[in-house]
Design an enzyme around this catalytic site. Structure first.
Site, short mmCIF file in Angstrom:
data_model
loop_
_atom_site.label_atom_id
_atom_site.label_comp_id
_atom_site.label_asym_id
_atom_site.label_seq_id
_atom_site.Cartn_x
_atom_site.Cartn_y
_atom_site.Cartn_z
N ARG A 275 1.92 14.56 19.99
CA ARG A 275 2.25 13.82 18.75
C ARG A 275 2.58 12.37 19.09
O ARG A 275 3.26 12.07 20.06
CB ARG A 275 3.46 14.48 18.08
CG ARG A 275 4.02 13.67 16.92
CD ARG A 275 4.88 14.48 16.01
NE ARG A 275 6.08 15.01 16.64
CZ ARG A 275 6.92 15.84 16.05
NH1 ARG A 275 6.68 16.27 14.81
NH2 ARG A 275 8.00 16.26 16.68
N LYS B 48 5.24 20.25 9.15
CA LYS B 48 6.01 19.95 7.93
C LYS B 48 5.91 18.47 7.54
O LYS B 48 5.69 18.14 6.38
CB LYS B 48 7.50 20.31 8.14
CG LYS B 48 7.72 21.76 8.54
CD LYS B 48 9.18 22.07 8.78
CE LYS B 48 9.84 21.27 9.89
NZ LYS B 48 9.31 21.51 11.24
P1 ADP Z 1 6.78 18.91 12.14
O1 ADP Z 1 7.15 17.87 11.11
O2 ADP Z 1 6.81 20.31 11.58
O3 ADP Z 1 7.59 18.79 13.41
P2 ADP Z 1 4.30 17.36 12.37
O4 ADP Z 1 3.80 17.29 10.97
O5 ADP Z 1 4.91 16.14 12.94
O6 ADP Z 1 5.28 18.66 12.55
O7 ADP Z 1 3.07 17.83 13.29
C1 ADP Z 1 3.21 17.98 14.69
C2 ADP Z 1 1.95 17.49 15.37
O8 ADP Z 1 0.87 18.38 15.06
C3 ADP Z 1 1.48 16.10 14.95
O9 ADP Z 1 0.92 15.44 16.07
C4 ADP Z 1 0.41 16.37 13.88
O10 ADP Z 1 -0.58 15.35 13.85
C5 ADP Z 1 -0.18 17.69 14.36
N1 ADP Z 1 -0.57 18.57 13.26
C6 ADP Z 1 0.05 18.73 12.07
N2 ADP Z 1 -0.59 19.65 11.30
C7 ADP Z 1 -1.65 20.08 12.06
C8 ADP Z 1 -2.69 21.05 11.83
N3 ADP Z 1 -2.75 21.75 10.70
N4 ADP Z 1 -3.60 21.25 12.84
C9 ADP Z 1 -3.51 20.56 14.00
N5 ADP Z 1 -2.56 19.63 14.27
C10 ADP Z 1 -1.63 19.40 13.30
P1 AMP Z 2 13.19 16.99 13.53
O1 AMP Z 2 12.85 15.56 13.25
O2 AMP Z 2 13.29 17.83 12.31
O3 AMP Z 2 12.28 17.59 14.59
O4 AMP Z 2 14.66 16.98 14.14
C1 AMP Z 2 14.95 16.28 15.34
C2 AMP Z 2 16.39 16.58 15.77
O5 AMP Z 2 17.32 16.10 14.78
C3 AMP Z 2 16.73 18.06 15.95
O6 AMP Z 2 16.35 18.55 17.25
C4 AMP Z 2 18.26 18.03 15.76
O7 AMP Z 2 18.91 17.52 16.92
C5 AMP Z 2 18.43 16.99 14.66
N1 AMP Z 2 18.38 17.59 13.31
C6 AMP Z 2 17.45 17.35 12.34
N2 AMP Z 2 17.73 18.05 11.23
C7 AMP Z 2 18.85 18.76 11.51
C8 AMP Z 2 19.63 19.70 10.77
N3 AMP Z 2 19.30 20.08 9.52
N4 AMP Z 2 20.73 20.23 11.36
C9 AMP Z 2 21.09 19.89 12.61
N5 AMP Z 2 20.39 19.03 13.38
C10 AMP Z 2 19.29 18.46 12.83
#
Ligand code: ADP
Ligand code: AMP
Length: 212
Positions: A125, A15
Protein backbone atom coordinates in the site's frame (compact mmCIF):
# COMPACT_ATOMS: atom_id res chain seq x y z
CA UNK A 1 -32.50 8.55 3.87
CA UNK A 2 -29.35 6.50 3.46
CA UNK A 3 -28.22 4.41 6.44
CA UNK A 4 -25.18 5.17 8.55
CA UNK A 5 -22.54 2.67 7.40
CA UNK A 6 -20.05 0.91 9.65
CA UNK A 7 -17.24 -0.76 7.71
CA UNK A 8 -15.77 -3.66 9.67
CA UNK A 9 -12.78 -5.61 8.47
CA UNK A 10 -9.15 -6.48 9.05
CA UNK A 11 -6.44 -3.97 8.14
CA UNK A 12 -6.04 -4.12 4.36
CA UNK A 13 -9.48 -5.58 3.66
CA UNK A 14 -10.32 -2.52 1.52
CA UNK A 15 -12.42 -0.31 3.82
CA UNK A 16 -10.65 2.96 2.97
CA UNK A 17 -10.69 2.24 -0.77
CA UNK A 18 -14.43 1.58 -0.73
CA UNK A 19 -15.21 4.46 1.63
CA UNK A 20 -13.71 6.90 -0.88
CA UNK A 21 -15.91 5.54 -3.65
CA UNK A 22 -19.03 5.57 -1.47
CA UNK A 23 -18.39 9.20 -0.53
CA UNK A 24 -18.27 10.11 -4.25
CA UNK A 25 -21.33 8.07 -5.16
CA UNK A 26 -23.63 8.87 -2.23
CA UNK A 27 -22.25 12.00 -0.53
CA UNK A 28 -21.43 10.31 2.75
CA UNK A 29 -19.12 11.91 5.31
CA UNK A 30 -16.12 9.64 5.96
CA UNK A 31 -14.78 9.15 9.47
CA UNK A 32 -11.59 7.10 9.64
CA UNK A 33 -10.37 7.00 13.24
CA UNK A 34 -6.93 5.93 11.97
CA UNK A 35 -6.77 9.07 9.76
CA UNK A 36 -7.94 11.28 12.64
CA UNK A 37 -5.27 9.82 14.94
CA UNK A 38 -2.54 10.19 12.28
CA UNK A 39 -3.58 13.84 11.81
CA UNK A 40 -3.07 14.40 15.56
CA UNK A 41 0.42 12.89 15.33
CA UNK A 42 1.23 15.09 12.31
CA UNK A 43 0.09 18.16 14.30
CA UNK A 44 2.33 17.14 17.20
CA UNK A 45 -0.65 17.64 19.53
CA UNK A 46 -0.73 16.30 23.09
CA UNK A 47 -3.12 13.59 21.96
CA UNK A 48 -0.85 12.76 19.02
CA UNK A 49 2.17 12.37 21.27
CA UNK A 50 0.16 10.14 23.62
CA UNK A 51 -0.89 7.69 20.88
CA UNK A 52 2.23 7.67 18.65
CA UNK A 53 4.08 4.70 20.15
CA UNK A 54 0.86 2.68 20.54
CA UNK A 55 0.09 3.10 16.83
CA UNK A 56 3.66 2.41 15.76
CA UNK A 57 3.41 -0.96 17.53
CA UNK A 58 0.04 -1.69 15.89
CA UNK A 59 -1.89 -1.81 19.18
CA UNK A 60 -5.25 -0.20 19.93
CA UNK A 61 -5.54 3.29 21.40
CA UNK A 62 -7.84 3.53 24.45
CA UNK A 63 -11.56 3.56 23.73
CA UNK A 64 -12.48 6.96 25.24
CA UNK A 65 -9.70 8.83 23.43
CA UNK A 66 -10.86 7.51 20.07
CA UNK A 67 -14.55 8.03 20.86
CA UNK A 68 -13.97 11.68 21.79
CA UNK A 69 -12.00 12.29 18.59
CA UNK A 70 -14.72 10.63 16.53
CA UNK A 71 -17.53 12.54 18.25
CA UNK A 72 -15.78 15.86 17.64
CA UNK A 73 -15.61 15.09 13.92
CA UNK A 74 -19.13 14.04 13.01
CA UNK A 75 -22.58 15.56 13.21
CA UNK A 76 -25.34 13.10 12.45
CA UNK A 77 -27.90 15.90 12.32
CA UNK A 78 -26.37 17.17 9.07
CA UNK A 79 -25.01 14.10 7.28
CA UNK A 80 -24.87 10.31 7.11
CA UNK A 81 -21.43 8.83 7.80
CA UNK A 82 -19.19 5.95 6.96
CA UNK A 83 -17.43 4.79 10.11
CA UNK A 84 -14.14 3.24 9.02
CA UNK A 85 -11.92 1.69 11.71
CA UNK A 86 -14.39 2.20 14.58
CA UNK A 87 -15.63 0.18 16.44
CA UNK A 88 -12.65 -2.15 16.98
CA UNK A 89 -13.92 -4.05 20.07
CA UNK A 90 -17.17 -4.85 21.88
CA UNK A 91 -16.94 -1.84 24.21
CA UNK A 92 -16.48 0.57 21.27
CA UNK A 93 -19.59 -0.91 19.58
CA UNK A 94 -21.67 -0.02 22.64
CA UNK A 95 -20.07 3.43 22.95
CA UNK A 96 -20.79 4.20 19.29
CA UNK A 97 -24.44 3.23 19.69
CA UNK A 98 -24.96 5.04 23.00
CA UNK A 99 -23.03 8.25 22.31
CA UNK A 100 -23.19 8.74 18.55
CA UNK A 101 -25.76 6.65 16.66
CA UNK A 102 -28.47 6.59 19.35
CA UNK A 103 -30.82 4.36 17.36
CA UNK A 104 -30.22 5.94 13.91
CA UNK A 105 -30.73 3.48 11.02
CA UNK A 106 -27.36 1.76 10.53
CA UNK A 107 -25.83 -1.06 8.53
CA UNK A 108 -22.63 -2.77 9.65
CA UNK A 109 -20.76 -4.38 6.77
CA UNK A 110 -18.12 -7.02 7.48
CA UNK A 111 -15.39 -7.24 4.80
CA UNK A 112 -14.66 -10.97 4.90
CA UNK A 113 -11.26 -11.97 3.52
CA UNK A 114 -8.57 -14.62 3.92
CA UNK A 115 -5.98 -13.15 6.33
CA UNK A 116 -3.08 -14.41 4.15
CA UNK A 117 -4.00 -11.94 1.38
CA UNK A 118 -3.71 -8.98 3.74
CA UNK A 119 0.03 -8.95 4.27
CA UNK A 120 0.67 -8.56 0.54
CA UNK A 121 -2.04 -5.91 0.19
CA UNK A 122 -0.78 -3.79 3.08
CA UNK A 123 2.96 -4.01 2.54
CA UNK A 124 2.33 -2.82 -1.04
CA UNK A 125 0.00 0.00 0.00
CA UNK A 126 1.15 3.55 -0.77
CA UNK A 127 -0.82 6.65 0.25
CA UNK A 128 -1.16 10.23 -0.89
CA UNK A 129 -1.72 12.17 2.37
CA UNK A 130 -3.13 15.36 0.81
CA UNK A 131 -5.43 13.95 -1.88
CA UNK A 132 -6.31 10.85 0.18
CA UNK A 133 -5.75 8.53 -2.81
CA UNK A 134 -4.87 4.92 -1.93
CA UNK A 135 -2.51 2.98 -4.22
CA UNK A 136 -1.11 -0.52 -4.36
CA UNK A 137 2.15 -1.42 -6.08
CA UNK A 138 0.54 -4.61 -7.39
CA UNK A 139 -3.18 -3.98 -7.93
CA UNK A 140 -3.33 -0.17 -8.36
CA UNK A 141 0.07 1.27 -9.19
CA UNK A 142 0.43 5.04 -9.72
CA UNK A 143 1.17 6.13 -13.30
CA UNK A 144 4.49 7.69 -12.23
CA UNK A 145 6.36 5.70 -9.57
CA UNK A 146 6.13 7.31 -6.13
CA UNK A 147 3.77 10.13 -7.22
CA UNK A 148 0.02 10.60 -6.82
CA UNK A 149 -1.90 10.54 -10.14
CA UNK A 150 -4.29 13.24 -8.88
CA UNK A 151 -2.10 15.69 -6.95
CA UNK A 152 1.44 14.80 -8.06
CA UNK A 153 2.52 14.70 -4.38
CA UNK A 154 5.01 12.10 -3.09
CA UNK A 155 3.42 8.86 -1.94
CA UNK A 156 4.14 7.58 1.56
CA UNK A 157 4.52 4.13 3.06
CA UNK A 158 2.89 4.14 6.52
CA UNK A 159 5.31 3.19 9.34
CA UNK A 160 2.82 0.64 10.65
CA UNK A 161 2.47 -0.97 7.19
CA UNK A 162 5.80 -2.79 7.69
CA UNK A 163 5.37 -6.54 7.78
CA UNK A 164 6.12 -7.16 11.48
CA UNK A 165 3.68 -4.44 12.59
CA UNK A 166 1.06 -5.63 10.09
CA UNK A 167 1.23 -9.12 11.61
CA UNK A 168 0.52 -7.67 15.07
CA UNK A 169 -2.34 -5.52 13.72
CA UNK A 170 -3.93 -8.61 12.18
CA UNK A 171 -3.51 -10.53 15.48
CA UNK A 172 -5.13 -7.66 17.39
CA UNK A 173 -7.99 -7.71 14.88
CA UNK A 174 -8.52 -11.47 15.30
CA UNK A 175 -8.60 -11.10 19.10
CA UNK A 176 -11.06 -8.20 19.20
CA UNK A 177 -13.53 -8.49 16.30
CA UNK A 178 -15.85 -11.32 17.42
CA UNK A 179 -17.79 -9.29 20.05
CA UNK A 180 -18.22 -6.52 17.45
CA UNK A 181 -19.75 -8.91 14.93
CA UNK A 182 -21.92 -10.47 17.67
CA UNK A 183 -23.12 -7.02 18.71
CA UNK A 184 -24.36 -6.06 15.21
CA UNK A 185 -25.73 -9.56 14.62
CA UNK A 186 -27.82 -9.19 17.78
CA UNK A 187 -29.17 -5.85 16.51
CA UNK A 188 -29.98 -7.47 13.14
CA UNK A 189 -27.71 -4.93 11.36
CA UNK A 190 -24.85 -7.11 10.16
CA UNK A 191 -24.20 -7.81 6.47
CA UNK A 192 -21.17 -9.79 5.26
CA UNK A 193 -19.47 -9.24 1.91
CA UNK A 194 -16.68 -11.10 0.13
CA UNK A 195 -13.83 -8.56 0.17
CA UNK A 196 -11.46 -10.70 -1.90
CA UNK A 197 -12.90 -9.70 -5.29
CA UNK A 198 -11.82 -6.71 -7.37
CA UNK A 199 -12.47 -3.23 -5.97
CA UNK A 200 -15.25 -2.83 -8.60
CA UNK A 201 -16.97 -6.06 -7.56
CA UNK A 202 -16.84 -5.15 -3.87
CA UNK A 203 -18.19 -1.68 -4.66
CA UNK A 204 -21.12 -3.23 -6.55
CA UNK A 205 -22.02 -5.23 -3.43
CA UNK A 206 -21.86 -2.12 -1.26
CA UNK A 207 -24.09 -0.11 -3.61
CA UNK A 208 -26.73 -2.84 -3.34
CA UNK A 209 -26.50 -2.72 0.47
CA UNK A 210 -26.90 1.08 0.61
CA UNK A 211 -29.85 1.05 -1.82
CA UNK A 212 -31.72 -1.84 -0.18
P1 ADP B 1 -8.15 -0.78 4.81
O1 ADP B 1 -8.69 0.63 4.78
O2 ADP B 1 -9.22 -1.80 5.11
O3 ADP B 1 -6.95 -0.93 5.70
P2 ADP B 1 -7.29 -0.17 2.07
O4 ADP B 1 -8.54 0.29 1.40
O5 ADP B 1 -6.29 0.87 2.43
O6 ADP B 1 -7.65 -1.12 3.35
O7 ADP B 1 -6.62 -1.26 1.10
C1 ADP B 1 -5.39 -1.89 1.45
C2 ADP B 1 -4.56 -2.05 0.19
O8 ADP B 1 -5.18 -3.01 -0.67
C3 ADP B 1 -4.39 -0.78 -0.64
O9 ADP B 1 -3.09 -0.77 -1.21
C4 ADP B 1 -5.46 -0.91 -1.74
O10 ADP B 1 -5.07 -0.26 -2.95
C5 ADP B 1 -5.53 -2.42 -1.93
N1 ADP B 1 -6.89 -2.89 -2.22
C6 ADP B 1 -8.05 -2.41 -1.72
N2 ADP B 1 -9.11 -3.11 -2.21
C7 ADP B 1 -8.57 -4.06 -3.04
C8 ADP B 1 -9.15 -5.12 -3.83
N3 ADP B 1 -10.46 -5.33 -3.86
N4 ADP B 1 -8.30 -5.92 -4.53
C9 ADP B 1 -6.96 -5.72 -4.48
N5 ADP B 1 -6.36 -4.75 -3.76
C10 ADP B 1 -7.16 -3.92 -3.03
P1 AMP C 1 -6.20 2.12 10.67
O1 AMP C 1 -5.89 3.41 9.97
O2 AMP C 1 -7.66 1.86 10.83
O3 AMP C 1 -5.45 0.95 10.07
O4 AMP C 1 -5.65 2.30 12.16
C1 AMP C 1 -4.28 2.54 12.41
C2 AMP C 1 -4.02 2.50 13.92
O5 AMP C 1 -4.76 3.55 14.58
C3 AMP C 1 -4.45 1.22 14.63
O6 AMP C 1 -3.45 0.19 14.54
C4 AMP C 1 -4.64 1.73 16.08
O7 AMP C 1 -3.38 1.91 16.71
C5 AMP C 1 -5.24 3.11 15.85
N1 AMP C 1 -6.72 3.08 15.79
C6 AMP C 1 -7.50 3.40 14.72
N2 AMP C 1 -8.79 3.28 15.03
C7 AMP C 1 -8.84 2.85 16.32
C8 AMP C 1 -9.90 2.50 17.21
N3 AMP C 1 -11.19 2.56 16.83
N4 AMP C 1 -9.58 2.11 18.47
C9 AMP C 1 -8.30 2.04 18.87
N5 AMP C 1 -7.25 2.32 18.08
C10 AMP C 1 -7.51 2.73 16.82
Amino acid sequence: MKPQLILLGAPGSGKGTQAKRLVKEFGYGHISTGDLLRAEIAKNSELGNKVKSIMEAGNLVDDMTVLELLNANCDLATNAYIFDGFPRNGEQSKLLEEHVLKGTATKAVYFKIDFEVLIERITNRRLAPKSGEIYNLISKAPKVAGKCDVSGEDLIHRDDDKEEVVRNRIDVFKKTIEPVLDYYKSLGNLVEIDASGSADTVFGELVKIVNK
